[in-house]
Write a protein that holds these residues in place. Structure first.
Motif, PDB file in Angstrom:
ATOM      1  N   UNK A  28     -59.204  -2.304   9.198  1.00 45.53           N
ATOM      2  CA  UNK A  28     -60.487  -2.995   9.090  1.00 45.53           C
ATOM      3  C   UNK A  28     -60.203  -4.456   9.401  1.00 45.53           C
ATOM      4  N   UNK A  29     -60.216  -4.774  10.679  1.00 43.57           N
ATOM      5  CA  UNK A  29     -59.716  -6.046  11.178  1.00 43.57           C
ATOM      6  C   UNK A  29     -60.404  -7.243  10.529  1.00 43.57           C
ATOM      7  N   UNK A  30     -61.705  -7.166  10.355  1.00 44.30           N
ATOM      8  CA  UNK A  30     -62.477  -8.325   9.922  1.00 44.30           C
ATOM      9  C   UNK A  30     -62.133  -8.813   8.522  1.00 44.30           C
ATOM     10  N   UNK A  31     -61.516  -7.987   7.696  1.00 45.23           N
ATOM     11  CA  UNK A  31     -61.191  -8.383   6.327  1.00 45.23           C
ATOM     12  C   UNK A  31     -59.715  -8.703   6.139  1.00 45.23           C
ATOM     13  N   UNK A  32     -58.931  -8.622   7.194  1.00 43.40           N
ATOM     14  CA  UNK A  32     -57.484  -8.764   7.070  1.00 43.40           C
ATOM     15  C   UNK A  32     -56.987 -10.125   7.516  1.00 43.40           C
ATOM     16  N   UNK A  33     -56.021 -10.647   6.764  1.00 34.42           N
ATOM     17  CA  UNK A  33     -55.251 -11.804   7.187  1.00 34.42           C
ATOM     18  C   UNK A  33     -54.339 -11.351   8.329  1.00 34.42           C
ATOM     19  N   UNK A  34     -54.293 -12.115   9.415  1.00 33.17           N
ATOM     20  CA  UNK A  34     -53.506 -11.739  10.582  1.00 33.17           C
ATOM     21  C   UNK A  34     -52.460 -12.804  10.899  1.00 33.17           C
ATOM     22  N   UNK A  35     -51.390 -12.367  11.581  1.00 34.60           N
ATOM     23  CA  UNK A  35     -50.238 -13.230  11.808  1.00 34.60           C
ATOM     24  C   UNK A  35     -49.674 -13.061  13.215  1.00 34.60           C
ATOM     25  N   UNK A  36     -49.065 -14.125  13.699  1.00 28.16           N
ATOM     26  CA  UNK A  36     -48.197 -14.070  14.869  1.00 28.16           C
ATOM     27  C   UNK A  36     -46.766 -14.376  14.438  1.00 28.16           C
ATOM     28  N   UNK A  37     -45.831 -13.559  14.899  1.00 32.92           N
ATOM     29  CA  UNK A  37     -44.414 -13.757  14.684  1.00 32.92           C
ATOM     30  C   UNK A  37     -43.707 -13.858  16.024  1.00 32.92           C
ATOM     31  N   UNK A  38     -42.487 -14.348  15.985  1.00 31.87           N
ATOM     32  CA  UNK A  38     -41.622 -14.263  17.149  1.00 31.87           C
ATOM     33  C   UNK A  38     -40.214 -13.921  16.692  1.00 31.87           C
ATOM     34  N   UNK A  39     -39.457 -13.275  17.569  1.00 30.50           N
ATOM     35  CA  UNK A  39     -38.120 -12.832  17.214  1.00 30.50           C
ATOM     36  C   UNK A  39     -37.239 -12.772  18.449  1.00 30.50           C
ATOM     37  N   UNK A  40     -36.153 -13.514  18.390  1.00 25.51           N
ATOM     38  CA  UNK A  40     -35.145 -13.457  19.433  1.00 25.51           C
ATOM     39  C   UNK A  40     -34.162 -12.341  19.105  1.00 25.51           C
ATOM     40  N   UNK A  41     -33.507 -11.786  20.114  1.00 24.47           N
ATOM     41  CA  UNK A  41     -32.531 -10.723  19.862  1.00 24.47           C
ATOM     42  C   UNK A  41     -31.467 -11.145  18.860  1.00 24.47           C
ATOM     43  N   UNK A  42     -31.229 -10.296  17.854  1.00 25.29           N
ATOM     44  CA  UNK A  42     -30.222 -10.573  16.851  1.00 25.29           C
ATOM     45  C   UNK A  42     -30.623 -11.579  15.796  1.00 25.29           C
ATOM     46  N   UNK A  43     -31.850 -12.059  15.839  1.00 25.87           N
ATOM     47  CA  UNK A  43     -32.318 -13.048  14.884  1.00 25.87           C
ATOM     48  C   UNK A  43     -33.432 -12.476  14.018  1.00 25.87           C
ATOM     49  N   UNK A  44     -33.658 -13.119  12.877  1.00 30.38           N
ATOM     50  CA  UNK A  44     -34.749 -12.714  12.003  1.00 30.38           C
ATOM     51  C   UNK A  44     -36.092 -13.074  12.617  1.00 30.38           C
ATOM     52  N   UNK A  45     -37.075 -12.283  12.293  1.00 28.84           N
ATOM     53  CA  UNK A  45     -38.419 -12.550  12.760  1.00 28.84           C
ATOM     54  C   UNK A  45     -38.974 -13.799  12.069  1.00 28.84           C
ATOM     55  N   UNK A  46     -39.580 -14.678  12.857  1.00 26.01           N
ATOM     56  CA  UNK A  46     -40.090 -15.957  12.382  1.00 26.01           C
ATOM     57  C   UNK A  46     -41.607 -15.943  12.388  1.00 26.01           C
ATOM     58  N   UNK A  47     -42.205 -16.338  11.281  1.00 24.89           N
ATOM     59  CA  UNK A  47     -43.655 -16.463  11.213  1.00 24.89           C
ATOM     60  C   UNK A  47     -44.083 -17.721  11.953  1.00 24.89           C
ATOM     61  N   UNK A  48     -44.944 -17.557  12.937  1.00 22.18           N
ATOM     62  CA  UNK A  48     -45.388 -18.657  13.791  1.00 22.18           C
ATOM     63  C   UNK A  48     -46.714 -19.227  13.321  1.00 22.18           C
ATOM     64  N   UNK A  49     -47.672 -18.349  13.059  1.00 20.75           N
ATOM     65  CA  UNK A  49     -49.006 -18.783  12.687  1.00 20.75           C
ATOM     66  C   UNK A  49     -49.719 -17.672  11.946  1.00 20.75           C
TER      67      UNK A  49
END
Length: 114
Positions: A28-49
């Protein structure tokens, strides 16, 4: 069935811009908090926005002032407008949010290079 499809990545020169998109289904997209992440190979995923269901954004310090997160609740899409791109922004970008559980899409590759 949750599906997340990221798109819009590509090759750009330093200082250039890209707009990433995330098409979400099975939540239910309209009620959910949404995020963008990025992740380089071998690295932890980073929260961008992040963006709340009401449209309030937050950004990592590394992208603040350069990236803009937005959402269209009528189309179940999440966007990330990236301006003034730097070499260090080069990696794979992913979306997720409330209701997506531990599922990740394939991501979209951003490459910033001269």
């Amino acid at each position: 069935q949750v599906q997340l499809v990221e798109s819009g990545g590509g090759l750009v020169q330093p200082g250039g811009s890209l707009r990433l998109s995330c098409a979400a289904s099975g939540i239910i997209f309209s009620i959910e908090h949404m995020n963008w992440y990025r992740q380089a190979p071998g690295k932890q995923r980073e929260l961008v926005a992040t963006i709340s269901s009401a449209g309030r954004p937050n950004y990592a310090d590394s992208v603040k002032g350069r990236f803009i997160i937005s959402r269209d609740n009528t189309k179940n899409t999440l966007s990330l407008k990236m301006n003034s791109l730097k070499l260090e922004d080069s990696t794979v970008y992913y979306c997720n949010g409330g209701g997506t559980g531990g599922l990740w899409g394939q991501g979209t590759q951003v490459t910033v290079s001269s």
